[in-house]
Design a protein around this motif. Structure first.
Motif, PDB file in Angstrom:
ATOM      1  N   MET A  72       0.847  -0.515  -0.549  1.00 34.55           N
ATOM      2  CA  MET A  72      -0.086   0.185   0.519  1.00 34.55           C
ATOM      3  C   MET A  72       0.877   1.358   0.468  1.00 34.55           C
ATOM      4  SD  MET A  72      -2.680   1.109   2.318  1.00 34.55           S
ATOM      5  CE  MET A  72      -3.750   2.986   2.448  1.00 34.55           C
ATOM      6  N   ILE A  73       0.606   1.771  -1.027  1.00 31.03           N
ATOM      7  CA  ILE A  73       1.102   3.315  -0.951  1.00 31.03           C
ATOM      8  C   ILE A  73       0.761   4.279  -0.283  1.00 31.03           C
ATOM      9  CG2 ILE A  73       2.998   4.758  -2.146  1.00 31.03           C
ATOM     10  CD1 ILE A  73       3.646   1.856  -2.444  1.00 31.03           C
ATOM     11  N   ILE A  74       0.732   5.380   0.433  1.00 35.96           N
ATOM     12  CA  ILE A  74      -0.185   6.150   1.117  1.00 35.96           C
ATOM     13  C   ILE A  74       0.522   7.934   0.614  1.00 35.96           C
ATOM     14  CG2 ILE A  74      -1.301   7.408   2.904  1.00 35.96           C
ATOM     15  CD1 ILE A  74      -1.060   4.841   4.115  1.00 35.96           C
ATOM     16  N   SER A  75       0.127   8.181  -0.473  1.00 34.44           N
ATOM     17  CA  SER A  75       1.158   9.846  -1.183  1.00 34.44           C
ATOM     18  C   SER A  75      -0.318  10.684  -1.364  1.00 34.44           C
ATOM     19  CB  SER A  75       1.925   9.133  -2.096  1.00 34.44           C
ATOM     20  OG  SER A  75       0.625   8.928  -3.434  1.00 34.44           O
ATOM     21  N   CYS A  76       0.892  12.039  -1.252  1.00 29.30           N
ATOM     22  CA  CYS A  76      -0.108  12.926  -1.626  1.00 29.30           C
ATOM     23  C   CYS A  76      -0.880  13.069  -2.688  1.00 29.30           C
ATOM     24  CB  CYS A  76       1.256  14.470  -1.131  1.00 29.30           C
ATOM     25  SG  CYS A  76       0.484  16.046  -1.515  1.00 29.30           S
ATOM     26  N   CYS A  77      -1.572  14.008  -2.935  1.00 30.12           N
ATOM     27  CA  CYS A  77      -2.290  14.578  -3.858  1.00 30.12           C
ATOM     28  C   CYS A  77      -1.889  15.406  -5.079  1.00 30.12           C
ATOM     29  CB  CYS A  77      -3.666  15.185  -3.358  1.00 30.12           C
ATOM     30  SG  CYS A  77      -4.973  13.983  -2.364  1.00 30.12           S
ATOM     31  N   ASP A  78      -0.211  15.567  -4.820  1.00 30.85           N
ATOM     32  CA  ASP A  78       0.141  16.311  -5.343  1.00 30.85           C
ATOM     33  C   ASP A  78       0.608  16.035  -7.272  1.00 30.85           C
ATOM     34  OD1 ASP A  78       2.925  18.124  -6.898  1.00 30.85           O
ATOM     35  OD2 ASP A  78       2.789  18.696  -4.577  1.00 30.85           O
ATOM     36  N   SER A  79      -0.081  16.583  -8.066  1.00 30.22           N
ATOM     37  CA  SER A  79       0.273  15.772  -9.415  1.00 30.22           C
ATOM     38  C   SER A  79       1.438  15.485  -9.885  1.00 30.22           C
ATOM     39  CB  SER A  79      -0.271  16.707 -10.218  1.00 30.22           C
ATOM     40  OG  SER A  79      -0.297  18.321 -10.330  1.00 30.22           O
TER      41      SER A  79
ATOM     42  N   VAL B 202      -1.860  -5.996   2.433  1.00 27.12           N
ATOM     43  CA  VAL B 202      -0.597  -6.451   1.920  1.00 27.12           C
ATOM     44  C   VAL B 202       0.790  -6.487   2.949  1.00 27.12           C
ATOM     45  CG1 VAL B 202      -1.823  -4.676   0.635  1.00 27.12           C
ATOM     46  CG2 VAL B 202      -0.530  -3.882   3.117  1.00 27.12           C
ATOM     47  N   ALA B 203       1.855  -6.718   2.277  1.00 28.08           N
ATOM     48  CA  ALA B 203       2.859  -7.114   2.588  1.00 28.08           C
ATOM     49  C   ALA B 203       3.585  -5.489   3.441  1.00 28.08           C
ATOM     50  CB  ALA B 203       3.769  -7.856   2.312  1.00 28.08           C
ATOM     51  N   ASN B 204       3.672  -4.559   2.811  1.00 29.49           N
ATOM     52  CA  ASN B 204       4.337  -3.321   3.067  1.00 29.49           C
ATOM     53  C   ASN B 204       3.311  -2.157   3.406  1.00 29.49           C
ATOM     54  OD1 ASN B 204       6.966  -3.913   2.857  1.00 29.49           O
ATOM     55  ND2 ASN B 204       6.098  -5.101   1.234  1.00 29.49           N
TER      56      ASN B 204
ATOM     57  N   ALA C 239      -0.713  -2.876  14.180  1.00 28.07           N
ATOM     58  CA  ALA C 239       0.098  -2.713  14.947  1.00 28.07           C
ATOM     59  C   ALA C 239       0.409  -4.560  15.028  1.00 28.07           C
ATOM     60  CB  ALA C 239      -0.265  -2.653  16.339  1.00 28.07           C
ATOM     61  N   ALA C 240      -0.934  -5.155  15.088  1.00 25.97           N
ATOM     62  CA  ALA C 240      -0.714  -7.034  15.345  1.00 25.97           C
ATOM     63  C   ALA C 240      -0.377  -7.279  14.050  1.00 25.97           C
ATOM     64  CB  ALA C 240      -2.388  -7.300  15.517  1.00 25.97           C
ATOM     65  N   ALA C 241      -0.075  -6.892  12.666  1.00 21.37           N
ATOM     66  CA  ALA C 241       0.362  -7.803  11.986  1.00 21.37           C
ATOM     67  C   ALA C 241       1.628  -7.052  11.377  1.00 21.37           C
ATOM     68  CB  ALA C 241      -0.318  -6.798  10.303  1.00 21.37           C
ATOM     69  N   VAL C 242       2.060  -5.887  12.044  1.00 23.03           N
ATOM     70  CA  VAL C 242       3.718  -5.345  12.656  1.00 23.03           C
ATOM     71  C   VAL C 242       3.971  -6.773  13.601  1.00 23.03           C
ATOM     72  CG1 VAL C 242       4.838  -4.365  13.018  1.00 23.03           C
ATOM     73  CG2 VAL C 242       3.628  -3.512  11.781  1.00 23.03           C
TER      74      VAL C 242
ATOM     75  N   GLU D 242       3.989  -9.762   9.910  1.00 20.97           N
ATOM     76  CA  GLU D 242       3.300  -9.902   8.336  1.00 20.97           C
ATOM     77  C   GLU D 242       2.991  -8.675   8.206  1.00 20.97           C
ATOM     78  OE1 GLU D 242      -0.224 -11.320  10.266  1.00 20.97           O
ATOM     79  OE2 GLU D 242       0.380 -12.702  10.239  1.00 20.97           O
ATOM     80  N   LEU D 243       3.389  -7.445   8.118  1.00 20.89           N
ATOM     81  CA  LEU D 243       3.161  -6.046   7.716  1.00 20.89           C
ATOM     82  C   LEU D 243       4.443  -5.948   8.229  1.00 20.89           C
ATOM     83  CD1 LEU D 243       1.662  -4.134   6.253  1.00 20.89           C
ATOM     84  CD2 LEU D 243       0.918  -3.424   8.351  1.00 20.89           C
ATOM     85  N   SER D 244       5.200  -4.701   7.035  1.00 22.46           N
ATOM     86  CA  SER D 244       6.185  -3.258   7.654  1.00 22.46           C
ATOM     87  C   SER D 244       5.870  -2.088   6.504  1.00 22.46           C
ATOM     88  CB  SER D 244       7.699  -4.507   6.787  1.00 22.46           C
ATOM     89  OG  SER D 244       8.316  -5.173   7.431  1.00 22.46           O
ATOM     90  N   LEU D 245       6.260  -0.875   7.879  1.00 21.62           N
ATOM     91  CA  LEU D 245       6.348   0.307   7.782  1.00 21.62           C
ATOM     92  C   LEU D 245       7.371   0.886   7.093  1.00 21.62           C
ATOM     93  CD1 LEU D 245       4.060   0.714  10.933  1.00 21.62           C
ATOM     94  CD2 LEU D 245       2.986   0.029   8.604  1.00 21.62           C
ATOM     95  N   HIS D 246       7.122   2.112   5.786  1.00 23.46           N
ATOM     96  CA  HIS D 246       8.357   2.670   5.840  1.00 23.46           C
ATOM     97  C   HIS D 246       7.774   3.814   5.406  1.00 23.46           C
ATOM     98  CE1 HIS D 246       9.121  -1.739   4.345  1.00 23.46           C
ATOM     99  NE2 HIS D 246       8.300  -2.146   4.209  1.00 23.46           N
TER     100      HIS D 246
END
Length: 217
Positions: free
Chosen positions: A44-51, A101-103, A182-185, A189-193
């Motif tokens: 999953m990518i969380i990004s800005c709306c900036d074009s 998702v894994a990341n 938190a449970a997945a981390v 099963e999940l990594s945050l970046h």
């Protein structure tokens, strides 16, 4: 109420037909597979709306590879089941609990207008954003704790760059307030970046917890 909508602008229609005749035509089997088998994004990518922030181009991603959520200044609100900021929270929940998702990658960028707005609001230079009726202002309240950390940096450019980094770090901290994240981390099963993109030179910087800073990828 009458729905106000008009046909697509000609340039968008032309580009669509170009895509359909080339990219789609050359990959029909792949698109059919995506439709029939559903999505299995790796991240999953969380990004800005900036074009100017083109996530799929930066990582050369194909359709079906990323579950992308965009909002002003790539922010994640804290876990508040009874709150009002549910759009981003719903996307995170779906990505983690349904798509597995894994990341999760929080991606900020240089010259962020949302971060600039938060900076100006917190510094008392944007009264319009202080109004309760300002959607942008109330969204940027999420970043107020980050502003408090960087407000005493003397150099203006350095302070704003630090606040762009804080937008990423605040979001990473808030992600861990979601029980299912938190449970997945915890279960590995999940990594945050956290990453920050310099639009001008194309560089990507990744948050390094050991040095508590952003380093060039």
């Amino acid at each position: 109420m009458t729905i106000e909508a008009r046909p697509l602008p000609a340039y968008l229609t032309t580009r669509y037909h170009g895509w359909k005749a080339t990219t789609y035509a050359e990959n029909k089997a792949w698109y059919r597979r995506l439709a029939e088998e559903g999505q299995r994004p790796r991240a999953m990518i969380i990004s800005c709306c900036d074009s100017r922030v083109h996530v799929t181009a930066i990582f050369e991603a194909d359709q079906g590879e990323f579950f992308i959520h965009r909002n002003i200044a790539n922010l994640v609100p804290p876990y508040e089941p009874d709150g009002e900021a549910h759009g981003t929270s719903a996307a995170v929940e779906y990505a983690v609990t349904a798509l597995k998702v894994a990341n999760i990658v929080v991606m900020g960028h240089s010259n962020c207008g949302g971060v600039q707005g938060c900076h100006d609001m917190c510094a008392g230079h944007a009264p319009a954003l202080e109004e309760k009726s300002s959607f942008v202002g109330r969204w940027m309240d999420i970043l107020r704790p980050g502003y408090e950390k960087v407000k005493d940096i003397a150099d203006d450019a350095e302070r704003k760059r630090a606040l762009e980094h804080e937008a990423i770090l605040v979001s990473l901290r808030n992600l861990m307030t979601f029980p299912f994240v938190a449970a997945a981390v915890e279960a590995e099963e999940l990594s945050l970046h956290g990453v920050w993109n310099d639009i001008a030179n194309g560089q990507l910087h990744c948050y390094d917890p050991q040095s508590d800073g952003f380093v060039t990828v």
